[in-house]
Design a protein around this motif. Structure first.
Motif, PDB file in Angstrom:
ATOM      1  N   SER A 103      -8.478  -4.970  -5.390  1.00  0.00           N
ATOM      2  CA  SER A 103      -8.814  -4.338  -4.326  1.00  0.00           C
ATOM      3  C   SER A 103      -8.160  -3.275  -3.993  1.00  0.00           C
ATOM      4  O   SER A 103      -8.296  -2.464  -2.937  1.00  0.00           O
ATOM      5  N   THR A 104      -6.785  -3.115  -4.330  1.00  0.00           N
ATOM      6  CA  THR A 104      -5.986  -2.092  -3.924  1.00  0.00           C
ATOM      7  C   THR A 104      -5.406  -1.266  -5.384  1.00  0.00           C
ATOM      8  O   THR A 104      -5.306  -1.915  -6.360  1.00  0.00           O
ATOM      9  N   ALA A 105      -5.170   0.081  -5.038  1.00  0.00           N
ATOM     10  CA  ALA A 105      -4.840   0.821  -6.191  1.00  0.00           C
ATOM     11  C   ALA A 105      -4.173   2.245  -5.445  1.00  0.00           C
ATOM     12  O   ALA A 105      -4.301   2.225  -4.284  1.00  0.00           O
ATOM     13  N   PRO A 106      -3.522   3.035  -6.391  1.00  0.00           N
ATOM     14  CA  PRO A 106      -2.991   4.514  -5.718  1.00  0.00           C
ATOM     15  C   PRO A 106      -4.381   5.018  -5.009  1.00  0.00           C
ATOM     16  O   PRO A 106      -5.464   4.909  -5.517  1.00  0.00           O
ATOM     17  N   PRO A 107      -4.101   5.862  -3.844  1.00  0.00           N
ATOM     18  CA  PRO A 107      -5.087   6.745  -3.274  1.00  0.00           C
ATOM     19  C   PRO A 107      -5.573   7.403  -4.184  1.00  0.00           C
ATOM     20  O   PRO A 107      -5.145   8.244  -5.036  1.00  0.00           O
ATOM     21  N   PRO A 108      -6.852   8.066  -3.635  1.00  0.00           N
ATOM     22  CA  PRO A 108      -7.522   9.040  -4.545  1.00  0.00           C
ATOM     23  C   PRO A 108      -6.783  10.274  -4.547  1.00  0.00           C
ATOM     24  O   PRO A 108      -6.163  10.798  -3.540  1.00  0.00           O
ATOM     25  N   HIS A 155       0.017   5.283  -0.714  1.00  0.00           N
ATOM     26  CA  HIS A 155      -0.953   5.535   0.463  1.00  0.00           C
ATOM     27  C   HIS A 155       0.035   5.996   1.596  1.00  0.00           C
ATOM     28  O   HIS A 155       0.950   5.513   1.931  1.00  0.00           O
ATOM     29  N   GLU A 156      -0.691   7.205   2.336  1.00  0.00           N
ATOM     30  CA  GLU A 156      -0.041   7.527   3.280  1.00  0.00           C
ATOM     31  C   GLU A 156      -0.947   7.535   4.820  1.00  0.00           C
ATOM     32  O   GLU A 156      -0.255   7.631   5.927  1.00  0.00           O
ATOM     33  N   ARG A 157      -1.936   7.213   4.716  1.00  0.00           N
ATOM     34  CA  ARG A 157      -3.033   7.151   5.642  1.00  0.00           C
ATOM     35  C   ARG A 157      -3.717   5.805   5.383  1.00  0.00           C
ATOM     36  O   ARG A 157      -4.553   5.333   4.982  1.00  0.00           O
ATOM     37  N   LEU A 168       0.834  -1.274   0.107  1.00  0.00           N
ATOM     38  CA  LEU A 168      -0.025  -0.145   0.219  1.00  0.00           C
ATOM     39  C   LEU A 168       0.749   1.337   0.005  1.00  0.00           C
ATOM     40  O   LEU A 168       0.524   2.489  -0.832  1.00  0.00           O
ATOM     41  N   ILE A 169       1.983   1.215   0.771  1.00  0.00           N
ATOM     42  CA  ILE A 169       2.763   2.341   0.884  1.00  0.00           C
ATOM     43  C   ILE A 169       3.418   2.628  -0.768  1.00  0.00           C
ATOM     44  O   ILE A 169       3.486   3.828  -1.025  1.00  0.00           O
ATOM     45  N   ASP A 170       3.949   1.624  -1.398  1.00  0.00           N
ATOM     46  CA  ASP A 170       4.356   1.787  -2.606  1.00  0.00           C
ATOM     47  C   ASP A 170       3.461   2.214  -3.592  1.00  0.00           C
ATOM     48  O   ASP A 170       3.814   2.913  -4.459  1.00  0.00           O
ATOM     49  N   GLU A 208     -11.243   2.783  -5.875  1.00  0.00           N
ATOM     50  CA  GLU A 208     -10.989   3.957  -6.488  1.00  0.00           C
ATOM     51  C   GLU A 208     -10.847   4.783  -5.197  1.00  0.00           C
ATOM     52  O   GLU A 208     -10.125   5.990  -5.109  1.00  0.00           O
ATOM     53  N   ASP A 209     -11.863   4.671  -4.161  1.00  0.00           N
ATOM     54  CA  ASP A 209     -11.871   5.655  -3.090  1.00  0.00           C
ATOM     55  C   ASP A 209     -11.024   5.112  -1.812  1.00  0.00           C
ATOM     56  O   ASP A 209     -10.642   6.115  -0.987  1.00  0.00           O
ATOM     57  N   ILE A 210     -11.207   3.786  -1.605  1.00  0.00           N
ATOM     58  CA  ILE A 210     -10.287   3.322  -0.531  1.00  0.00           C
ATOM     59  C   ILE A 210      -9.787   1.846  -0.912  1.00  0.00           C
ATOM     60  O   ILE A 210     -10.622   1.119  -1.651  1.00  0.00           O
ATOM     61  N   SER A 211      -8.910   1.610  -0.403  1.00  0.00           N
ATOM     62  CA  SER A 211      -8.204   0.367  -0.798  1.00  0.00           C
ATOM     63  C   SER A 211      -8.380  -0.539   0.502  1.00  0.00           C
ATOM     64  O   SER A 211      -8.345  -0.152   1.438  1.00  0.00           O
ATOM     65  N   VAL A 212      -8.677  -1.959   0.281  1.00  0.00           N
ATOM     66  CA  VAL A 212      -8.794  -3.001   1.403  1.00  0.00           C
ATOM     67  C   VAL A 212      -7.871  -4.008   0.927  1.00  0.00           C
ATOM     68  O   VAL A 212      -7.859  -4.597  -0.054  1.00  0.00           O
ATOM     69  N   THR A 213      -7.538  -4.656   2.027  1.00  0.00           N
ATOM     70  CA  THR A 213      -6.659  -5.678   2.067  1.00  0.00           C
ATOM     71  C   THR A 213      -6.950  -6.902   3.160  1.00  0.00           C
ATOM     72  O   THR A 213      -7.596  -6.428   4.303  1.00  0.00           O
TER      73      THR A 213
END
Length: 354
Positions: A348-353, A188-190, A183-185, A275-280
């Motif tokens: 279910s994961t992508a760059p943050p909005p 995502h920062e939050r 997620l960091i890669d 798109e709005d939030i990633s979930v793992t």
């Protein structure tokens, strides 16, 4: 009626002596690999199965492995039990399972009595070693002071081996670090975390891995919530987060069921994943590739874990054989051997909005 193949038949087909076949069956280290393979191939061709009782009389070993489980139907403990049973059979061990009554973990005194009774029963059956699947802190605490004739091997994440018992585990923290790093890669920062129950070792280790990876990246946790492994826990949190404009851009759920609940709640509330939030998630249970969207998660290698268990069991049995009283010789405590989980990246994961 066709006569069942015997050891003499195996020796004749493999071109070795009766004694060599016996050494292969009993795992004697003096047999060359090429000879061992030839004998095993002959055993397979003849469908030869060693007589367990006869072997016990000759070797003073029962060929029995005891497994104590808390009776949890959760994915990790149940998958661990099934993998150990399968691997033990491959090592020519029969497995006797004793399940502690579900729910006993909440009563320390009752749990200790049940664990002691289970191990005592396995001792009367002359098991060569006992494996305790210990997903919860209370199970390990319940073993304190219990004496077992058989050597003990615990399956418990984040527990250090002692002179009383050996330990093996999946590196749960490493799995959480891997999915958090993913997620960091992505930018995502939050990143928040929906943890499992705090008295579960896996939950503790996964939360630790998430925190450590954030700290390594210089990031602050964007929220941490405790769940109970169920989809409903994820669903209820998802409903809350969906209504918060300042919610995290990604949630690391401690198992796939809670991640499923998050996905359901976000879908109902019009929050798009990813798109709005990633979930793992964590575990890669059957069907996670068919969630909507398919779930990024962490896969545990229970077969590798079971091989580690059997390796420690066999080592403990050898140490016990070196002592006249049959008890396992004291071992030098050290780091518990672990297997590494695998990150499985899906949609279910992508760059943050932005």
């Amino acid at each position: 009626m066709t006569r069942r193949a015997g050891m003499t038949d195996v020796a004749r087909l493999a071109g070795v002596s009766h004694q060599t076949v016996s050494r292969v069956i009993n795992g004697h280290p003096s047999v060359r690999d090429s000879t061992r393979e030839r004998v095993l191939a002959a055993m397979a061709e003849l469908q030869y199965r060693p007589n367990r009782l006869a072997r016990a009389l000759v070797t003073a070993r029962s060929g029995l492995l005891g497994v104590v489980t808390s009776g949890s139907a959760r994915y990790g403990p149940m998958s661990t039990l099934l993998a150990i049973e399968e691997t033990a059979r491959g090592s020519d061990y029969a497995v006797h399972v004793r399940a502690v009554r579900p729910g006993a973990e909440s009563d320390p005194e009752s749990l200790a009595e049940l664990l002691e009774a289970a191990l005592a029963e396995l001792d009367t059956q002359a098991v060569e070693a006992a494996v305790v699947i210990a997903p919860r802190v209370s199970v390990v605490e319940g073993l304190d002071g219990i004496v077992s004739r058989a050597p003990l091997v615990l399956v418990a994440a984040g527990v250090e081996p002692t002179e009383r018992f050996d330990v093996v585990a999946v590196d749960q923290a490493a799995g959480a670090r891997a999915v958090t790093r993913h997620l960091i890669d992505l930018g995502h920062e939050r990143i928040g975390h929906l943890a499992g129950p705090r008295d579960w070792f896996d939950a503790r280790e996964r939360a630790r891995g998430w925190r450590e990876e954030l700290a390594t990246a210089g990031l602050t946790p964007a929220g941490e919530w405790e769940g109970d492994w169920t989809a409903d826990a994820g669903y209820q949190l998802g409903l809350e987060l969906a209504r918060e404009p300042d919610r995290p851009t990604a949630i690391v759920a401690s198992n796939d069921q809670m991640a499923l609940g998050l996905l359901r709640a976000f879908g109902e509330e019009g929050v798009r994943v990813p798109e709005d939030i990633s979930v793992t998630g964590f575990d890669d249970i059957e069907g996670t590739g068919y969630f909507r969207p398919p779930l990024t998660t962490v896969r545990q290698d229970f077969e590798a874990l079971a091989r580690l268990v059997m390796g420690r069991v066999l080592a403990a049995v050898e140490r016990a054989a070196e002592h006249d009283d049959g008890r396992s010789a004291p071992r030098s405590p050290g780091a518990a051997p672990t297997t590494m989980p695998e990150l499985v990246i899906r949609a279910s994961t992508a760059p943050p909005p932005h």
